[in-house]
Design an enzyme around this catalytic site. Sequence first.
Site, mmCIF file in Angstrom:
data_model
loop_
_atom_site.group_PDB
_atom_site.id
_atom_site.type_symbol
_atom_site.label_atom_id
_atom_site.label_comp_id
_atom_site.label_asym_id
_atom_site.label_seq_id
_atom_site.Cartn_x
_atom_site.Cartn_y
_atom_site.Cartn_z
ATOM 1 N N LYS A 146 -3.488 14.071 3.890
ATOM 2 C CA LYS A 146 -3.893 12.854 4.597
ATOM 3 C C LYS A 146 -5.275 12.397 4.154
ATOM 4 O O LYS A 146 -5.553 11.211 4.100
ATOM 5 C CB LYS A 146 -3.899 13.163 6.096
ATOM 6 N N ARG A 182 -4.555 17.721 6.532
ATOM 7 C CA ARG A 182 -5.480 17.756 5.391
ATOM 8 C C ARG A 182 -4.948 18.603 4.234
ATOM 9 O O ARG A 182 -5.557 18.645 3.161
ATOM 10 C CB ARG A 182 -6.838 18.305 5.832
ATOM 11 N N LYS A 191 5.917 4.133 0.777
ATOM 12 C CA LYS A 191 6.349 4.892 1.966
ATOM 13 C C LYS A 191 7.582 5.731 1.637
ATOM 14 O O LYS A 191 7.676 6.887 1.997
ATOM 15 C CB LYS A 191 6.697 3.956 3.144
ATOM 16 N N ASN A 246 -14.083 23.511 1.676
ATOM 17 C CA ASN A 246 -13.335 22.291 1.380
ATOM 18 C C ASN A 246 -14.137 21.540 0.346
ATOM 19 O O ASN A 246 -15.303 21.234 0.576
ATOM 20 C CB ASN A 246 -13.198 21.473 2.676
ATOM 21 N N GLY A 247 -13.540 21.241 -0.815
ATOM 22 C CA GLY A 247 -14.265 20.531 -1.863
ATOM 23 C C GLY A 247 -14.021 21.183 -3.206
ATOM 24 O O GLY A 247 -13.074 21.947 -3.367
ATOM 25 N N HIS A 268 11.528 -9.298 -16.007
ATOM 26 C CA HIS A 268 10.825 -8.832 -17.203
ATOM 27 C C HIS A 268 10.907 -7.318 -17.351
ATOM 28 O O HIS A 268 10.013 -6.700 -17.924
ATOM 29 C CB HIS A 268 9.360 -9.291 -17.166
ATOM 30 N N CYS A 281 -8.380 20.035 2.383
ATOM 31 C CA CYS A 281 -8.471 21.282 3.136
ATOM 32 C C CYS A 281 -9.080 21.028 4.515
ATOM 33 O O CYS A 281 -9.861 20.107 4.702
ATOM 34 C CB CYS A 281 -9.306 22.340 2.436
ATOM 35 N N GLU A 327 6.755 8.660 -0.693
ATOM 36 C CA GLU A 327 5.935 9.690 -0.050
ATOM 37 C C GLU A 327 6.748 10.661 0.792
ATOM 38 O O GLU A 327 6.501 11.855 0.766
ATOM 39 C CB GLU A 327 4.889 9.037 0.876
ATOM 40 N N TRP A 340 -5.388 22.586 0.627
ATOM 41 C CA TRP A 340 -4.693 21.714 -0.315
ATOM 42 C C TRP A 340 -5.230 22.117 -1.674
ATOM 43 O O TRP A 340 -6.403 21.933 -1.967
ATOM 44 C CB TRP A 340 -5.004 20.255 -0.014
ATOM 45 N N GLU A 396 3.919 -1.349 -0.818
ATOM 46 C CA GLU A 396 3.715 -0.430 0.296
ATOM 47 C C GLU A 396 5.053 0.155 0.771
ATOM 48 O O GLU A 396 5.146 1.351 1.067
ATOM 49 C CB GLU A 396 2.983 -1.169 1.431
HETATM 50 C C1 G6P Z 1 -3.829 9.683 0.671
HETATM 51 C C2 G6P Z 1 -2.946 9.411 1.865
HETATM 52 C C3 G6P Z 1 -2.573 7.926 1.884
HETATM 53 C C4 G6P Z 1 -3.823 7.070 1.885
HETATM 54 C C5 G6P Z 1 -4.742 7.407 0.706
HETATM 55 C C6 G6P Z 1 -6.097 6.751 0.852
HETATM 56 O O1 G6P Z 1 -3.105 9.522 -0.504
HETATM 57 O O2 G6P Z 1 -1.782 10.199 1.805
HETATM 58 O O3 G6P Z 1 -1.815 7.648 3.047
HETATM 59 O O4 G6P Z 1 -3.454 5.720 1.818
HETATM 60 O O5 G6P Z 1 -4.974 8.817 0.649
HETATM 61 O O6 G6P Z 1 -6.723 7.296 1.971
HETATM 62 P P1 G6P Z 1 -7.813 6.576 2.855
HETATM 63 O O7 G6P Z 1 -8.114 7.547 3.954
HETATM 64 O O8 G6P Z 1 -8.997 6.331 1.965
HETATM 65 O O9 G6P Z 1 -7.242 5.307 3.358
#
Ligand code: G6P
Length: 614
Positions: free
Chosen positions: A609, A27, A491, A101-102, A510, A2, A494, A75, A487
Site C-alpha cells: 500500500k 505495507r 484495478k 523499513n527502507g 493503432h 515494511c 492489481e 515487503w 484506472e
Molecule cells: C502503490 C499502491 C497504489 C498507489 C501507489 C501510489 O502502488 O498499491 O494503490 O496508487 O502506490 O501511492 P500513493 O500513496 O503515493 O498514492
Amino acid sequence: MCGIVGYIGSKKAYPILIKGLKRLEYRGYDSAGVAMISDSGDLNVYKAKGKVDNLTDYCNDKDVSGCVGIAHTRWATHGEPSARNAHPHYSSTHNLAIIHNGIIENYADIKTQLQAKGVEFKSDTDTEVLVQLVEYIMVKKNLPLVEAVQVALHQVIGAYAIAIIDKRDPRQIIAARKQSPLVVGIGKDEFFLGSDASPIIDYTDKVVYLEDGNIAVIRLGEELKVISILGEEQELKVKTVDIDLGQIEKGGYEHFMLKEIFEQPECLMNCMRGRINVEGNHVTLSAMIDYRQQLLGAKRIVIVACGTSWHAGLIGKQLFESLCRIPCEVEYASEFRYRNPVVTKDDVVIAISQSGETADTLAAIQLAKEQGAFIFGICNAIGSSIPRATNTGTYIHVGPEIGVASTKAFTGQVTVLSMLALCLAAERKTISEDLYKQMVKELTQIPDKMVQALKTNEQIEHLAPIFTYAKNCLYLGRGYNYPLALEGALKLKEISYIHAEGYPAAEMKHGPIALIDSEMPVFVIATRDRLYEKVISNIQEVRARGGRVTALVTEGDTQIQKFADHVITLPDTLECFQPLIASIPLQLLAYHIAVCKGKDVDRPRNLAKSVTVE
Ligand code: G6P
C-alpha cells in the site's frame, strides 16, 4: 515499505505487537517477525515467511513473554522473501535486535568492511548490516547503544525507519528515521512505535511524528527524548491523533476494499465539508487563501504522482487546462526525478499521494523544490512525509484506506483537483460565473449520484463470473474517461492478476484492435458527453471484430444497448465529473472478478500500500 511496531511498558508486548502488525500488513506481507526480551531476560526473535498469521502459528509453542519488543512486516527489497531474510535481525552476539523499513544503499561496502573484520552475516539483507555495524561500534568504541546508533547512521546512505532493542538494557528502545515514517505513541508509563498511528491508537492518542534525521530515545520511567544524529536534543512535538478505530476495521464488509468502495459518497462529503458552502455555490480552499499569490502566479502546473494517484493527475490536467487555461503536465514521479526536467520558480508542482510516503514522489518534490517551484500536496494520510515536505496543500479527508487497491483515495483526489481547478478558474476569470456555480453545485450532487452508482453492485456481482476466465481485457474511454480506463485496467490487474490495458478509445485502432477476438472482454466507458457518438463508432469497431463489449452508459441511453453485450447504467453528470461516478462500477467489477477467482483482494501478491522505496 515494511511495517514497524514497538512496545515498552508493563503490559505483555506480544499481543500488542501482533495486533499492530495486522494493522500494518498493508505495507507488505512477504514475512513477519517479532523480537522480545522475555521475562527471564532472553532476547527471542521469531519470524515466518508470509503473512502475520503464519508468524502467530509459528509462535504457538514459543516463549512470548516479556514487556518490551519490536515487530516487523516485510515487503522484500534486498534478499528473497524468506524466514531467513525476515526481520528482526540479531547482531552477532544476539544482544541486539533490529527492525528496519527502507533501504541502506551502501550496505554492500559496509558489509565487506565488517566481514574483513570477522563479522559473520546470517542473511542477505541490508538491514542486518546496520545492526552488525551498531554492535561493532558499541564494542570497538565502548559506546552505549544510542551513541553507537548515532555513529552508525552517519556511515549509512539510504532511507530508514529503525528500532533496536538490547537485551542487556530491557528498559529501552532506540528508534530513528530518515525518509521512512515512524511514529512514537506516548501512554502512561508505556510507549509504542508504529510506521503510522494505526497500531497505537487503541492505547493512546498522544503521538510524536519523528522527523527526518532524528532519533527517539525511549526509556521506561523517563520522558521521551528526541535527539538529532549529532546528539542535539530536539523539541518534543506531541500531537493528538484523531483516527476512529471503526474507520480502520471492516464494518461488516467482507473486505476493506468493498467497504472503501461503499464509503465513497460519505468520503466525498467529508472531502468537500467546509470547502463548499451550504448553498453549494462557492468553493474555498484554505491553501488558496494563504498562498493565493503563489498559486495564481503559476505559469505551468506539473503534477507528480505514482499509480492510481497518477491517474487522478491525468484528470487534473484536463481540469486545469480546460477550466483554468494553465498548461499542465503529468509526470510519473519515478521518471521525473531522474530525467533532469525543466522546472522553474513559475511552476506550481502538485504532488498527489494517498499514503503521503511514496519515495519517488517525495524525491520528485525535493527536486522541484531545489529548482524553486512552489509545491502543493494532495494527500490522505495526515502528518505523513509528503504534506510535511510541501509548501501547502489540501488533504482529501477520506479516512484510512486499508485495501491495497486504491478506491476512495482516487475519488477524493479527483474531488480535490476539481475544487482546486474551480478556485483557480474563478480567480483567473477563465470560467463564467454561471458555469462556475453550475459546476460547484454539481460537485455537491456527486455523493448522491455515487449512491445510485453503487446500486450496480448486484448486477456487477452477477456479471463477474463471465470474466474470470479472461486472460486479457481492454478498457476504453475518451477525454476525462481515458484516465479512468487506465484506472479500471489497473484495478483489475492489481487484484485479479488478469492482464488489462487502458486505452484512449480512438487509439485502439493503432494496435490493440489486433488483439480483439471473442475471448477478450472490452469495457467501454461510453457515458453521454461531447465524444459520445465517436465512442459509439469505437464500440462498433470492436463488435465488427467479434469483441465482447460491456459498456458503462448514462441513464436513458438507448443506442448502445444495440451493440453492447452488457450495459451498466449510471446517473448523468457533467463530463468532467463522470470519472467520479464511473469509477464505482469499474472498482466493483475488479473486486467481484477477483473474489470469484478466490484472490486475496485486500492484500494482492507482490504489492504494498505504501511504497517507501524507489
Ligand atoms: C502503490 C499502491 C497504489 C498507489 C501507489 C501510489 O502502488 O498499491 O494503490 O496508487 O502506490 O501511492 P500513493 O500513496 O503515493 O498514492
